[in-house]
Design a protein around this motif. Structure first.
Motif: not given
Length: 1345
Positions: A368-378
């Motif tokens: 749905l293109e609404c995943f809260p993306y963060r640079d930090d993979e952890n």
């Protein structure tokens, strides 16, 4: 903190009076002062930023400390409070230095600099916010906009990035450069600021909320609690600013959607207990959410329709249901439910939380293109946050467009005393963020334009109404009387008690509504409660459509703190006036209002009007007693407002209507929103032909203009025009053959024969004025910038005349800000060759015109009726001269019968026989014998030996007859329309070619004119820089498209003004400065870079006086005729100088009996004495104006003048007003009082300085405490230096008034620069000296008589 005087001494020692040398210890010493609002204001007045901080930085940027950088930031944030020119400290050649400064500023905002406290971080973000607002400043646009460009995609998911590159392949090529720079930054160990700065701020919002605001125990320390909150709010304010304009939305929206910041903030705020303390933050989050999902295509800038929004919504629903059907068998029921059920947040959240695992939630969020993306993979995303993101994505967005039209335009007591308005009254609004819309250079769509203006104008209206109500109620002083009834112990000019009220009529409801179509009500009041007749007469000036306010004041309690409780404000409702009512209950037509009131003996008045039908139905359930006198809770007060301030209802209703029906022409819409194409110079005139008529007073005048335009030209004249230049009119044809060329040709208008010549233009326009006229005649939008005295009104009048004659079928609408400006235009129009019956003036203010004729609707009808009688009398004489039986002068129809059956056939026969004559020597005698109307024109026509003149005379006579019957044709409708109102409407809709009104009248009557079907082709607006943006917009939409068209008839829009003078008046300082409501459309278009013509020759003031403000207009020259005018060559009788600063009083002369009500008795007494002196010398009262910068001083001046001239009333009271009110006017001599002695005050605004010093033509005398203004050199420092050349002592601290003996007005032969002998000079140092000198003059006059 340091005292003000200490800062002044430091300034003198380090930058004001000595050469500047960089001293970082001084910067460090003053840094705490830049953080303190009071001291920072003093440093700003002392030009700490422009004269010390920035020059030191540009010399040695690498040696400057971080405190130096932060000091610059703090001073910029302080400077924006008082000036529009926040960025003028950066020179044209200093962009490189600013670039290094900007990079250091961004570096300080990274995680590598943790030592900055939240105040410093908030100031830094505010600095960037101010930079993003000024995209019209080139160096700011180039550096600030780099933060919201393609490098932001570094912080979006690879999947999203790939989709963007597939959609726009050119971005992929640009991305390679981003990757290269990113790798270089990583290798060098420095931050990639263009990519990292905005994501850093987003993370700061979450981090600050987690660490500070949402802590378990609320900290008592202001620094630890409030500043973090302000920091978060300021970041959100910045993000909202980025969403407000298309150039900054493009990449930022993609990042914001990936980051899911709005959902994250809402998720965090729900956990907080003390919700009220975060109300402002919550408002920011709601606004951010609204504009993130604003219905606009971020790539192409096209607004999304409702159908497109629904299609996107259903696509999201389909994606959810497909996923559930395939991946979650237990939830197959969810895959088949209707879309309306999925809008239920609780239902959807419960189902997803119950049946989906975390992995499935992640998959669904990605889909749905609404995943809260963060640079930090952890980084671990909570399940509840994931669920929140999904639900927020699926649930249908409650678009505000659906409910906007239902918002009430009429304020109630809840709106007027709203908490938000209360916060606007506090002085902290410029330092603390407010969740309010703001006006900037561009808008996303017409819907965005309407929403922002509606919100702000509604607040401004409520704020001003609130101030007036509170003032009136305080004067009325209500108290609780006998039997629990409210009594009033005082009186007010604007508010009086009601004697009676009753519901007159309640219309039935419509089928599609539960509310009555309208509710009419009668109210009665007695004018005897007002002690002064002049105020009683103001109440009799109430007219149709005026808005009054009904108040219910019940149980006032003096001990309460809140105003509503202390004065017992129970209810406030609006009352839209229909008209006065007689004792029998009959409505008095507006045309008979004056006659009705003049016959009244009693002081009781009854008005009939509309109350808000929707609000009436609500009140019937909750406050039924408001509308009946039998109830103790009934309305007991009625308040009126000044007509020019009471247009809020019309403005708000117009915005709501435009929201639904956009009547803005397509060619104007993009320009209005800030995205139109910018034309350049005269090249846009290529291929066009213009009828310039009598724009030029002579051939040499036109040749001079053509030469100064530096465009090749050719001139072609006819033989007859050479012989008769008084009938010579010009056309210009712009051609392009390798380069632009002008072909000027003459033409002649119909000869008038034995009748008076046409009125011609007598103004020798300058080249720039001619260019302005040319641009105004072309189709499209034209801007004219007119510095003081450069003839904006003359340009407007010539434009009107040219368009009137060039396009006789078109109609012109003239709009001005003030009645005074409209009257100036009308006086000059009356001197031109324009038929009076084609001119119409709407609204009030005509009584100030001083013309014999009335140009109102009623006046034009009466004029046309009288002209009809005069014309019919001529027709009767014509019929008698032709020996025709019958009463052809009885009616227009009979007269037209005569024209078609007798006049036209005789005319055709005459010319047919004339053209058959071959022997020209006999034409003269033949005309004398065969002219068919010789008897009618016998008193004017005479034979002449030259047959050309005889033939011309005959043609002139025929032209006269054609014109006569053409007029009668237009008057014919008046015979059919017997009602005066219908006749007035006919004049407005069909007859008038030039229609004029103020912008206030346009706002109030807009709906009526649209419904009537008003049409116009050209809009000319004077004083455009003084008009609010929304009030400039309304005259553009006073008409709707013709049937079958999708655009209105508007072809031209000409805005004239001067953005270097005062902006529109906004009573709320917060809305004016913080929300930029004081912005005019005219100024915004200039800032966007739209081409404009600048008039460059002034003919108002003496050249020496014009020098005081000439520095603000670099190319401003003086009219050559000024040097030849005797009144400009001679000195002012009795004064040594034509301008002078007279320093009076001391630092304690300023007083403030009420907030912002500043007074200065010493200046008032000095000005009154100088005025007496001028009158005793013979100066006419009407040629003297007294101006001041404060309303309190205006009232004091009037009191002092009344007292001082009591011994000799013949001296009279001059015009006394404020600088702001006097804009657009001028006089021969001006006495100016600056009032303040402790702080510079309002005159600090350079625009107010320009207005104040440019009103005088021959003499300007400024009274003020000179040491203060020399100590704080403002932007008008150059003007102050020029003024101080006259009469200022060597030490520069005193300036005595220099007078000259033995001179009287107007008998003075002394030239302006003549030397005055010392025995004739008199120095006046104070009021005592002036009083003694006046006594000597009176004694001399007495002894001489």
């Amino acid at each position: 903190m340091l005292q003000e005087q200490q800062l002044v001494e430091l300034a003198k020692q380090n930058w004001l009076e000595t050469a500047v040398e960089r001293d970082e210890k001084l910067v460090e010493y003053l840094f705490p002062c830049t953080r303190d609002a009071t001291n920072a204001s003093v440093l700003d007045d002392l030009q700490y930023l422009g004269l010390y901080l920035w020059p030191c930085y540009t010399r040695e940027p690498k040696s400057c400390s971080d405190l130096h950088i932060l000091s610059i930031v703090n001073m910029v944030c302080e400077s924006h409070k008082v000036t529009e020119n926040v960025w003028n400290w950066v020179g044209d050649d200093e962009e490189e230095a600013f670039g290094t400064f900007f990079s250091r500023l961004l570096s300080l905002s990274s995680s590598s600099c943790p030592s900055l406290d939240h105040f410093e971080q908030e100031r830094r973000v505010f600095f960037l916010l101010l930079a993003f607002r000024r995209q019209d400043v080139g160096f700011l646009r180039r550096h600030a906009f780099s933060l919201i460009s393609l490098p932001l995609f570094v912080h979006v998911s690879p999947n999203t990035r790939s989709k963007q590159f597939d959609k726009y392949p050119q971005l992929k090529r640009m991305w390679r450069k981003v990757e290269t720079k990113r790798q270089a930054c990583q290798q060098e160990g420095r931050a990639y600021l263009e990519a990292d700065f905005i994501p850093f701020l987003a993370s700061q919002v979450e981090k600050t909320l987690d660490e500070q605001i949402l802590s378990a125990e609320r900290r008592d320390d202001y620094q630890q609690y409030i500043y973090p909150l302000l920091y978060v709010e300021r970041i959100l304010e910045l993000f909202i600013e980025l969403l407000w304009q298309l150039p900054t939305r493009r990449f930022f929206c993609v990042f914001l959607n990936e980051y899911q910041l709005v959902v994250s903030l809402k998720f965090r705020l729900r956990k907080y207990q003390d919700w009220e303390s975060l109300a402002n933050l919550q408002s920011f989050v709601d606004m951010l959410s609204f504009y993130e999902r604003f219905p606009i295509d971020n790539d192409h800038g096209e607004p999304l329709t409702r159908e497109q929004l629904l299609l996107e919504y259903h696509d999201r629903i389909l994606s959810l249901q497909k996923f559930v059907f395939k991946q979650v068998p237990k939830l197959k029921s969810l895959a088949v439910v209707g879309a309306s059920q999925l809008t239920n947040v609780e239902y959807l959240s419960e189902q997803l939380e119950k049946h989906l695992s975390k992995e499935q939630l992640i998959q669904l969020a990605i889909q749905l293109e609404c995943f809260p993306y963060r640079d930090d993979e952890n980084t671990c995303v909570e399940d509840s946050l994931l669920l929140e993101c999904i639900v927020n994505r699926i649930v249908f967005y409650p678009w505000k467009y659906e409910n906007f039209y239902k918002v009430a335009s009429n304020p109630t007591e809840k709106d007027i005393w709203d908490d938000t308005l209360t916060s606007l009254e506090e002085e902290m609004y410029l330092d603390e963020p407010l969740a309010l819309p703001k006006l900037h250079l561009q808008y996303l769509s017409i819907g965005d334009f309407v929403l922002r203006h509606f919100t702000l104008f509604r607040m401004e209206a409520a704020y001003s109404i609130r101030q007036e109500m509170e003032d009136a109620l305080e004067r009325l002083n209500p108290c609780l009387g006998d039997m629990g009834r409210t009594q009033f112990r005082g009186w007010s000019r604007m508010m009086i008690p009601l004697e009676n009220l009753s519901i007159y009529e309640k219309a039935p409801t419509r089928l599609d509504s539960e509310v009555a179509q309208f509710v009419k009500m009668d109210i009665s009041y007695d004018l005897d409660s007002i002690p002064f007749d002049r105020y009683k007469q103001e109440w009799d000036q109430i007219v149709e459509n005026d808005i009054l306010f009904l108040l219910s004041i019940q149980k006032p309690m003096e001990e309460k703190e809140s105003f509503i409780e202390r004065y017992g404000v129970a209810a406030v409702r609006t009352f839209q006036v229909i008209g006065f009512v007689d004792v029998e209950g009959n409505e008095i037509p507006s045309t008979e209002r004056q006659a009705f009131l003049s016959k009244l003996v009693a002081s009781r008045r009854t008005l009939r009007g509309y109350v808000d039908a929707t609000q009436f139905e609500i009140d019937q359930k909750e406050l039924q007693g408001l509308y009946t006198m039998d109830s103790p809770d009934h309305f007991n007060l009625v308040m009126r407002r000044k007509p020019h301030e009471n247009n809020f209802r019309g403005v708000l209703d117009t915005l709501k209507d435009i929201f639904v029906h956009c009547y803005v022409p397509k060619w104007l819409l993009d320009t209005l929103l800030g995205y139109g194409e910018l034309e350049s110079s005269l090249d846009c005139l290529q291929g066009k032909q213009f009828d310039l008529g009598d724009t030029f007073v002579s051939l040499s005048h036109m040749e001079t203009c053509l030469k100064e335009m530096n465009i090749p030209f050719s001139i072609a004249r006819t033989e007859s025009s050479i012989e008769n230049p008084s009938n010579e009119y010009w056309q210009w044809h712009f051609k392009y053959d390798d380069k632009l060329q002008i072909e000027a040709t003459t033409y002649e208008k119909d000869y008038l024969g034995p009748f008076p010549n046409r009125k011609r233009n007598q103004v020798a326009f300058t080249t720039k004025q001619v260019e302005a006229i040319l641009h105004g005649m072309k189709q499209g939008l034209s801007l004219v910038v007119g510095p003081p005295g450069t003839g904006k009104t003359d340009v407007a009048v010539q434009l009107i005349s040219n368009l009137y004659h060039s396009f006789p079928e078109e109609r012109i609408l003239i709009v001005t800000h003030s009645n005074h400006a409209l009257n100036d235009i009308f006086v000059k129009i009356s001197q031109r060759d324009i038929d009076p019956k084609d001119i119409l003036r709407l609204g009030h203010g005509e009584e100030e015109l001083g013309l014999a004729e009335s140009f109102s609707r009623e006046g034009r009808v009466n004029y046309m009726l009288q002209k009809r009688l005069d014309d019919l009398q001529l027709v009767k004489q014509l019929a008698e001269s032709l020996l025709l039986p019958g009463d052809y002068g009885y009616s227009c129809e009979n007269a037209l019968l005569l024209y078609h059956t007798h006049v036209l056939p005789l005319k055709k026969e005459f010319f047919a026989q004339l053209y058959q004559i071959q022997d020209h020597s006999n034409i003269s005698s033949w005309i004398a014998q065969h002219f068919p109307f010789h008897s009618f024109f016998s008193q004017l026509y005479a034979s002449n030996a030259l047959h050309e003149i005889d033939l011309q005379a005959a043609k002139g006579c025929f032209h006269y007859l054609d014109k006569l019957f053409e007029e009668l044709e237009s008057f014919r409708a008046l015979e059919l329309l017997r009602n005066q109102k219908e006749r007035g409407d006919y004049v407005l809709l069909k007859q008038a070619k030039i229609i004029a009104m103020t912008c206030t009248h346009a706002s109030i009557r807009r709906q009526d004119y649209v419904e009537m079907g008003l049409k116009y082709d050209t809009l000319i607006m004077e004083e455009s820089a003084q008009v609010l943006e929304v009030e400039t917009f309304i005259p553009m939409v006073l008409q709707k498209p013709d049937f079958g068209d999708d655009s209105t008839r508007l072809k031209r829009c000409i805005l004239l003004g001067d953005h270097h003078q005062l902006p529109p008046v906004v009573k709320s300082r917060a809305l004016a400065k913080y929300c930029n409501l004081q912005q005019s459309l005219y100024t915004r278009l200039l800032r966007l870079g739209m081409y404009h013509t600048v008039l460059d020759v002034q003919g108002r003031a003496r050249p020496s006086i014009a020098n005081i403000y000439r520095w603000c207009y670099p190319n401003l020259k003086d009219l050559t005729q000024l040097a030849e005018n005797p009144s400009y060559q001679l000195a002012n009788p009795g004064f040594r100088f034509e301008y002078q600063w007279i320093s009076v009083g001391d630092v304690d002369s300023e007083t403030q009996p009420l907030p912002y009500f500043y007074q200065n008795v010493v200046e008032a007494e000095s000005i009154a004495a100088v005025y007496q002196y001028m009158r005793l010398l013979g100066y006419p009262r009407e040629k003297i104006s007294i101006l001041t910068t404060y309303r309190g001083q205006k009232e004091l001046l009037k009191e002092v003048l009344q007292h001082r001239i009591a011994w000799n009333p013949s001296l009279g009271i001059p015009k006394v007003t404020t600088v702001d009110k006097y804009q657009g006017q001028q006089n021969e001599y001006v006495l100016l009082s600056l009032v303040r002695t402790k702080h510079v005050g309002y005159i600090r605004d350079v625009r107010r300085w320009v207005v104040a010093t440019s009103r005088a033509r021959l003499g300007l005398y400024i009274f003020g405490y000179l040491p203060l203004f020399q100590q704080y050199p403002g932007e008008w420092k150059q003007g102050l230096q020029i003024i101080c050349r006259h009469g200022v002592s060597v030490d520069g601290n005193s300036s005595a008034l220099q007078l000259v003996k033995e001179e009287r007005y107007p008998n003075c032969s002394r030239k302006l620069n003549d030397t005055v002998s010392s025995d004739r000079l008199v120095e006046i140092s104070n009021c005592v000296d002036m009083a003694k000198y006046i006594q000597q003059l009176v004694a001399q006059d007495y002894s001489s008589t």
